[in-house]
Design a protein around this motif. Structure first.
Motif, PDB file in Angstrom:
ATOM      1  N   ASP A  33     -33.669   0.539 -25.580  1.00  0.00           N
ATOM      2  CA  ASP A  33     -33.304   0.800 -26.979  1.00  0.00           C
ATOM      3  C   ASP A  33     -32.348   1.974 -27.082  1.00  0.00           C
ATOM      4  O   ASP A  33     -31.366   1.946 -27.835  1.00  0.00           O
ATOM      5  CB  ASP A  33     -34.554   1.083 -27.812  1.00  0.00           C
ATOM      6  CG  ASP A  33     -35.322  -0.188 -28.151  1.00  0.00           C
ATOM      7  OD1 ASP A  33     -34.955  -1.254 -27.614  1.00  0.00           O
ATOM      8  OD2 ASP A  33     -36.281  -0.109 -28.929  1.00  0.00           O
ATOM      9  N   ASP A  37     -28.528   1.722 -28.523  1.00  0.00           N
ATOM     10  CA  ASP A  37     -28.189   2.488 -29.729  1.00  0.00           C
ATOM     11  C   ASP A  37     -27.036   3.457 -29.485  1.00  0.00           C
ATOM     12  O   ASP A  37     -26.101   3.560 -30.289  1.00  0.00           O
ATOM     13  CB  ASP A  37     -29.413   3.252 -30.242  1.00  0.00           C
ATOM     14  CG  ASP A  37     -30.439   2.343 -30.897  1.00  0.00           C
ATOM     15  OD1 ASP A  37     -30.069   1.217 -31.281  1.00  0.00           O
ATOM     16  OD2 ASP A  37     -31.611   2.752 -31.012  1.00  0.00           O
ATOM     17  N   THR A  55     -26.980  -2.203 -32.708  1.00  0.00           N
ATOM     18  CA  THR A  55     -28.182  -1.372 -32.605  1.00  0.00           C
ATOM     19  C   THR A  55     -29.291  -2.230 -31.997  1.00  0.00           C
ATOM     20  O   THR A  55     -29.240  -3.465 -32.044  1.00  0.00           O
ATOM     21  CB  THR A  55     -28.639  -0.844 -33.976  1.00  0.00           C
ATOM     22  OG1 THR A  55     -29.061  -1.953 -34.787  1.00  0.00           O
ATOM     23  CG2 THR A  55     -27.522  -0.084 -34.685  1.00  0.00           C
TER      24      THR A  55
END
Length: 250
Positions: A33, A37, A55
């Motif tokens: 993640d 991001d 994202t």
């Protein structure tokens, strides 16, 4: 872009250091993640986008795939693809509905640009997706991406679309040349901007004309090029706001 952890914790790479992440099949973890991001944010800044388009939260709610190039703690590039339903208007004005595979985000970190990373990522994507570059659609491609496609794949001719997706003429099997009324036309971002400027000028002109119509209905009346003076029985020619050739009526 350097991270505080080896990217092997987040990615499973091949022998070339490239990882394919599927939103539907890959297991989500906090390391991955963070990589998605931060790379998505860096891509938006580099392309001067108003919002971040890649994202982790958006990605895992889709059917998209991300290709990443990693080296130790460094993530060198990101390439995101996915299918989109698009309406395409050709140079004759006909509208077609398409569902092409699209390049949605493409970013190579500034520290490794012009070192073949982008080409390596792109070729890996073409191989894995089993597709040719001319059969892809490109979402708001930057000038760098347009130059990349022209240099490596000779893609440069397209019809500008309102949705800002670029679909090259070769997508339709038209070859390297597109004949429009006997002339080969090459479109670019500048030509698209010029067309939009012309459209906006015409819309502004039409609005001004509409605002003047109520005034004319309220009593203002344009004089014809010639008129009759009832007081003196003289025909007046008012062309170019000058009185010429006055004749008396016997």
């Amino acid at each position: 872009m350097q991270f505080q952890f080896p990217l092997q914790k987040a990615l499973q790479t091949n022998q070339n250091g490239i990882s394919v992440i599927s939103a539907q099949n890959s297991r989500r973890n906090c390391y991955l993640d963070e990589v998605i991001d931060k790379m998505g944010e860096a891509s938006a800044i580099a392309q001067q986008l108003k919002q971040i388009i890649t994202t982790a939260n958006k990605f895992y709610g889709s059917d998209q795939r991300i290709y990443m190039k990693a080296d130790g703690k460094n993530c060198q590039g990101l390439l995101k693809v996915g299918k989109k339903n698009l309406f395409y208007r050709d140079y004759c004005g006909s509208i077609k509905e398409l569902q092409p595979l699209c390049v949605l985000d493409f970013y190579v970190h500034e520290s490794v640009q012009r070192m073949g990373v982008g080409k390596e990522l792109f070729e890996e994507m073409l191989k894995n997706e089993q597709i040719k570059p001319e059969k892809l659609a490109y979402d708001r491609p930057s000038q760098k991406l347009m130059g990349f496609l022209n240099k490596h794949y000779h893609l440069n001719q397209y019809v500008p679309q309102n949705n800002n997706f670029v679909i090259f003429n070769q997508y339709f099997g038209q070859g390297n040349q597109s004949n429009v009324q006997g002339k080969s036309q090459k479109y670019s971002r500048n030509s698209q901007i010029d067309q939009l400027d012309i459209m906006m000028q015409q819309i502004t002109k039409n609005k001004m004309n509409q605002q003047q119509l109520p005034q004319q209905k309220l009593g203002y009346q344009m004089n014809p090029p010639w008129a009759i003076d009832n007081n003196t029985n003289i025909y007046n020619n008012n062309i170019n706001s000058q009185r010429t050739n006055v004749y008396k009526i016997n």
